[in-house]
Write an enzyme that holds these catalytic residues in place. Structure first.
Site, PDB file in Angstrom:
ATOM      1  CG  ASP A  13      -1.894   1.204   1.163  1.00 54.39           C
ATOM      2  OD1 ASP A  13      -2.478   1.450   0.088  1.00 54.39           O
ATOM      3  OD2 ASP A  13      -2.038   1.916   2.166  1.00 54.39           O
ATOM      4  CB  SER A  14       0.131   4.732  -0.908  1.00 53.86           C
ATOM      5  OG  SER A  14      -1.130   4.789  -0.269  1.00 53.86           O
ATOM      6  CB  CYS A  76      -2.482   1.096  -2.879  1.00 56.86           C
ATOM      7  SG  CYS A  76      -2.633   2.835  -3.304  1.00 56.86           S
ATOM      8  CD  GLU A 155      -2.779   8.742   6.412  1.00 56.55           C
ATOM      9  OE1 GLU A 155      -1.726   9.324   6.653  1.00 56.55           O
ATOM     10  OE2 GLU A 155      -2.845   7.556   6.023  1.00 56.55           O
ATOM     11  CB  CYS A 193     -10.096   5.076  -1.136  1.00 57.74           C
ATOM     12  SG  CYS A 193      -8.733   5.853  -0.233  1.00 57.74           S
ATOM     13  CG  HIS A 195      -7.095   6.091   4.158  1.00 61.05           C
ATOM     14  ND1 HIS A 195      -6.222   5.460   3.304  1.00 61.05           N
ATOM     15  CD2 HIS A 195      -6.329   6.721   5.094  1.00 61.05           C
ATOM     16  CE1 HIS A 195      -4.980   5.708   3.692  1.00 61.05           C
ATOM     17  NE2 HIS A 195      -5.014   6.467   4.776  1.00 61.05           N
TER      18      HIS A 195
HETATM   19  N1  DGL Z   1      -4.044   3.802  -0.539  1.00 60.03           N
HETATM   20  C1  DGL Z   1      -4.689   4.818  -1.345  1.00 60.03           C
HETATM   21  C2  DGL Z   1      -5.839   4.187  -2.128  1.00 60.03           C
HETATM   22  O1  DGL Z   1      -6.383   3.167  -1.768  1.00 60.03           O
HETATM   23  C3  DGL Z   1      -5.203   5.962  -0.488  1.00 60.03           C
HETATM   24  C4  DGL Z   1      -4.118   6.789   0.150  1.00 60.03           C
HETATM   25  C5  DGL Z   1      -3.245   7.504  -0.851  1.00 60.03           C
HETATM   26  O2  DGL Z   1      -3.732   8.425  -1.551  1.00 60.03           O
HETATM   27  O3  DGL Z   1      -2.074   7.147  -0.947  1.00 60.03           O
HETATM   28  O4  DGL Z   1      -6.194   4.717  -3.158  1.00 60.03           O
END
Ligand code: DGL
Length: 276
Positions: A13-14, A76, A155, A193, A195
């Site tokens: 993930d990011s 992600c 976050e 997403c 989050h």
């Molecule tokens: N992990 C990213 C997603 O699922 C969200 C957070 C980011 O923008 O890095 O798109």
């Protein structure tokens, strides 16, 4: 059972958001070892150009290959949208993304096949969810909406606040009553997403009981199980190991994880991703 079956599943993930997907994987596949990598140093990916996200994802996939994973899950949504097809062609390790499982989850939930996708700017721009839903059902109606305020809100630990509810209402409202129609335009909201499942209560409150709210974590874990089973690569007996790694300051990664999930991660290792 081959020796490969004992290798870990990689989860990328990011940042910390993909821990939602890791949690579901561990719930459904408790015998599997896992290695999680969050590119915290370069998060968020959502607002970045697709070419940049592709390059970062490439670097991450090389790292997972060097770690000897039997399969990598790109948790992600933004990275899946920008990079899955390209990195799949290049990588020696098989890769699963979250977009197709998410699209499948939305279609399974939707009676009218009218789906609203909420995602980052990058994911929306790519059109990946719209394509994935229409690949599975060409009759489906799909509308999408970028929600740039939501990742920073989560976050910052502001899920569950009136501010979060107002932001969700701002994004979701138009998908429910476009043009003043009383019945919801969509009958299913897909949280595209990492989050957004942490704002599930807000989405459910704004959408009301006539609209289903789904995410990709459950169906992604299911897809992982199916593909490993079909290749006889499910882990057998033994003690699974779980490693969490992050780029950038590990303390920040732990802090955000604590803020979001309300629990401490056991240990986080710092790693650096190599450029081309
Ligand atoms: N992990 C990213 C997603 O699922 C969200 C957070 C980011 O923008 O890095 O798109």
């Amino acid at each position: 059972m081959s020796q490969r079956s004992g290798l870990p599943i990689g989860v990328f993930d990011s940042g910390v958001g993909g821990l939602t997907v890791l949690r579901e994987l561990r719930r459904q596949l408790p015998a599997e070892s896992t290695v999680y990598l969050g590119d915290e140093a370069r998060m968020p990916y959502g607002p970045r150009p697709a070419a940049e996200v592709l390059e970062f994802t490439r670097q991450a996939m090389r790292w997972f290959a060097s770690r000897g994973c039997k399969l990598v899950v790109i948790a992600c949504n933004t990275a899946t949208s920008a990079a899955l097809e390209a990195v799949r062609d290049e990588s020696a390790v098989p890769i699963i993304g979250v977009v197709r499982p998410g699209a499948a989850a939305a279609l399974a939930a939707s009676a009218r096949r009218a789906i609203g996708v909420l995602a980052t700017v990058g994911t929306v721009r790519s059109g990946a969810y719209v394509r994935a839903v229409r690949d599975l059902d060409p009759f489906a109606d799909v509308v999408q909406r970028a929600c740039p305020k939501l990742v920073p809100l989560v976050e910052a630990g502001r899920a569950g606040t009136p501010e979060a509810l107002a932001a969700v209402r701002e994004y979701v409202g138009p998908l429910l009553s476009e043009g003043g129609v009383v019945t919801p335009v969509v009958d299913t909201l897909l949280l595209g997403c990492t989050h957004y499942p942490l704002l599930r209560e807000e989405f459910a409150a704004v959408a009301g009981p006539a609209v289903r709210v789904v995410d990709s974590a459950t169906t992604t874990a299911l897809a992982v199980r199916e593909v490993l089973a079909s290749h006889r690569l499910l882990a057998g007996e033994g003690r699974p190991t779980h490693e969490v790694c992050a780029t950038g300051p590990v303390a920040r990664f732990r802090d955000v994880a604590r803020t979001i999930f309300g629990e401490d991660l056991p240990e986080v290792s710092g790693v650096a991703l190599a450029g081309p």
